[in-house]
Motif scaffolding. Structure first.
Motif, PDB file in Angstrom:
ATOM      1  N   MET A   1      -5.207  -9.944   8.557  1.00 13.06           N
ATOM      2  CA  MET A   1      -6.652 -10.055   8.524  1.00 13.06           C
ATOM      3  C   MET A   1      -7.211  -9.167   7.408  1.00 13.06           C
ATOM      4  SD  MET A   1      -9.382  -9.436  11.613  1.00 13.06           S
ATOM      5  CE  MET A   1      -9.469  -7.651  11.451  1.00 13.06           C
ATOM      6  N   PHE A   2      -8.301  -9.632   6.803  1.00 10.78           N
ATOM      7  CA  PHE A   2      -8.939  -8.914   5.708  1.00 10.78           C
ATOM      8  C   PHE A   2     -10.417  -8.705   6.043  1.00 10.78           C
ATOM      9  CE2 PHE A   2      -5.547 -11.653   4.265  1.00 10.78           C
ATOM     10  CZ  PHE A   2      -4.733 -10.798   3.551  1.00 10.78           C
ATOM     11  N   THR A   3     -11.098  -7.934   5.194  1.00 13.42           N
ATOM     12  CA  THR A   3     -12.523  -7.696   5.425  1.00 13.42           C
ATOM     13  C   THR A   3     -13.402  -8.250   4.310  1.00 13.42           C
ATOM     14  OG1 THR A   3     -12.637  -5.543   4.307  1.00 13.42           O
ATOM     15  CG2 THR A   3     -11.906  -5.556   6.609  1.00 13.42           C
ATOM     16  N   GLY A   4     -12.803  -8.726   3.229  1.00 11.33           N
ATOM     17  CA  GLY A   4     -13.593  -9.270   2.128  1.00 11.33           C
ATOM     18  C   GLY A   4     -14.141  -8.221   1.190  1.00 11.33           C
ATOM     19  N   LEU A  37       7.813  -5.440   0.918  1.00 15.34           N
ATOM     20  CA  LEU A  37       8.151  -6.855   0.996  1.00 15.34           C
ATOM     21  C   LEU A  37       7.605  -7.425   2.299  1.00 15.34           C
ATOM     22  CD1 LEU A  37      11.860  -6.967  -0.266  1.00 15.34           C
ATOM     23  CD2 LEU A  37       9.792  -7.660  -1.499  1.00 15.34           C
ATOM     24  N   GLY A  38       7.007  -8.602   2.220  1.00 14.20           N
ATOM     25  CA  GLY A  38       6.450  -9.237   3.404  1.00 14.20           C
ATOM     26  C   GLY A  38       5.006  -8.896   3.668  1.00 14.20           C
ATOM     27  N   ASP A  39       4.424  -7.969   2.893  1.00 16.87           N
ATOM     28  CA  ASP A  39       3.013  -7.628   3.074  1.00 16.87           C
ATOM     29  C   ASP A  39       2.123  -8.823   2.733  1.00 16.87           C
ATOM     30  OD1 ASP A  39       3.554  -5.078   3.859  1.00 16.87           O
ATOM     31  OD2 ASP A  39       2.788  -4.094   2.050  1.00 16.87           O
ATOM     32  N   SER A  40       0.977  -8.872   3.387  1.00 16.74           N
ATOM     33  CA  SER A  40      -0.021  -9.893   3.088  1.00 16.74           C
ATOM     34  C   SER A  40      -1.036  -9.351   2.085  1.00 16.74           C
ATOM     35  CB  SER A  40      -0.760 -10.318   4.363  1.00 16.74           C
ATOM     36  OG  SER A  40       0.114 -10.990   5.249  1.00 16.74           O
ATOM     37  N   ILE A  41      -1.245 -10.107   1.025  1.00 20.18           N
ATOM     38  CA  ILE A  41      -2.226  -9.760   0.000  1.00 20.18           C
ATOM     39  C   ILE A  41      -3.129 -10.966  -0.205  1.00 20.18           C
ATOM     40  CG2 ILE A  41      -2.605  -9.078  -2.400  1.00 20.18           C
ATOM     41  CD1 ILE A  41      -1.164  -6.919  -0.919  1.00 20.18           C
ATOM     42  N   ALA A  42      -4.431 -10.740  -0.188  1.00 21.68           N
ATOM     43  CA  ALA A  42      -5.368 -11.822  -0.474  1.00 21.68           C
ATOM     44  C   ALA A  42      -5.581 -11.899  -1.982  1.00 21.68           C
ATOM     45  CB  ALA A  42      -6.702 -11.596   0.233  1.00 21.68           C
ATOM     46  N   VAL A  43      -5.261 -13.052  -2.561  1.00 24.38           N
ATOM     47  CA  VAL A  43      -5.437 -13.303  -3.987  1.00 24.38           C
ATOM     48  C   VAL A  43      -6.540 -14.345  -4.134  1.00 24.38           C
ATOM     49  CG1 VAL A  43      -4.341 -14.073  -6.133  1.00 24.38           C
ATOM     50  CG2 VAL A  43      -3.003 -12.797  -4.425  1.00 24.38           C
ATOM     51  N   ALA A  86      -4.109  -6.333   3.406  1.00 22.47           N
ATOM     52  CA  ALA A  86      -4.499  -6.582   4.789  1.00 22.47           C
ATOM     53  C   ALA A  86      -5.139  -5.330   5.374  1.00 22.47           C
ATOM     54  CB  ALA A  86      -3.287  -6.994   5.612  1.00 22.47           C
ATOM     55  N   MET A  87      -6.071  -5.541   6.289  1.00 26.67           N
ATOM     56  CA  MET A  87      -6.846  -4.450   6.878  1.00 26.67           C
ATOM     57  C   MET A  87      -5.976  -3.535   7.726  1.00 26.67           C
ATOM     58  SD  MET A  87     -10.024  -4.823   9.535  1.00 26.67           S
ATOM     59  CE  MET A  87     -10.813  -3.387  10.241  1.00 26.67           C
ATOM     60  N   LEU A  88      -6.159  -2.230   7.583  1.00 33.90           N
ATOM     61  CA  LEU A  88      -5.507  -1.256   8.456  1.00 33.90           C
ATOM     62  C   LEU A  88      -6.256  -1.194   9.785  1.00 33.90           C
ATOM     63  CD1 LEU A  88      -4.891   1.666   5.935  1.00 33.90           C
ATOM     64  CD2 LEU A  88      -3.140   0.201   6.976  1.00 33.90           C
ATOM     65  N   ALA A  89      -5.520  -1.013  10.883  1.00 33.17           N
ATOM     66  CA  ALA A  89      -6.144  -0.983  12.209  1.00 33.17           C
ATOM     67  C   ALA A  89      -7.184   0.124  12.316  1.00 33.17           C
ATOM     68  CB  ALA A  89      -5.081  -0.811  13.287  1.00 33.17           C
TER      69      ALA A  89
END
Length: 222
Positions: A1-4, A37-43, A86-89
């Motif tokens: 999940m991201f925050t924009g 490796l495996g991290d989610s990145i919004a491009v 991705a958003m940190l908790a």
């Protein structure tokens, strides 16, 4: 999940295409601080998985479904892209809930200055996503959490402050350019809940009736 909330602009270094599959290598700095490796990145608002990285870049795969659904297919080497980890908790929630799942591309139909702001009008390729948008609600454009100024049957309007313009790829966008759009997920879930009933055998079926007080009571909304 991201925050924009865009963390930095990266630069496209390599683009490898095979049919509708792509491998993208993006030059970056800030997002490399704790990359794995495996991290989610919004491009540009598209959630992608890091499959390789070094001290100055990440590499991600783009599958055919993502190729068809987003504007990533039109990227060029040297072009800037918006990047967000991705958003940190325990992090601050500065934008809104962004999944990185693009609902539609859109075309910028106009851009004009309004005192210190720049106003963009965008026409979605799939006009059906406009039903999830309300004035002063949230929209994600190329991964940026923005507030809707106006929504019509054909297009949406957003107003961009100088800081956001300077820190994102919107500074380079003009009329005719394509962008990725993600509607607020809360509206999509609400529509699903309000238009589907569960039968006695547990199967889901779409409700053809109108929204009534009794329907809301039966489904636990009131």
């Amino acid at each position: 999940m991201f925050t924009g909330i865009i963390e930095e602009m990266g630069t496209m270094r390599r683009i490898s295409r095979q049919g509708q599959a792509m491998i993208l290598t993006v030059g970056a700095k800030k997002i490399l601080e704790d990359v794995h490796l495996g991290d989610s990145i919004a491009v540009n608002g598209v959630c992608l998985t890091v499959v390789q990285f070094d001290e100055s870049s990440i590499t991600v795969d783009v599958m055919p479904e993502t190729f068809r659904k987003t504007s990533l297919q039109k990227l060029h080497v040297g072009e800037s892209v918006n990047l967000e980890r991705a958003m940190l908790a325990g992090g601050r929630f500065g934008g809104h809930i962004v999944q990185g799942h693009v609902d539609s591309t859109g075309v910028i139909t106009s851009r004009h200055q309004e005192e210190n702001a720049v106003v963009f009008q965008v026409e979605p390729t799939e006009l059906s996503i406009l039903k999830y948008m309300i004035p002063h609600g949230s929209i994600t454009i190329d991964g940026i959490s923005l507030t809707l100024v106006q929504v019509t049957e054909q297009r949406l309007t957003v107003s961009i402050i100088p800081h956001t313009l300077a820190q994102t790829v919107l500074q380079h966008k003009k009329a005719g350019d394509e962008v990725n759009l993600e509607a607020d997920v809360l509206g999509k879930y609400m529509e699903k809940l309000l238009t589907h009933r569960t039968s006695g055998n547990g199967e889901s079926s779409r409700s053809r009736g109108t929204l009534t007080e009794s329907f809301l009571a039966e489904n636990g909304f009131i």
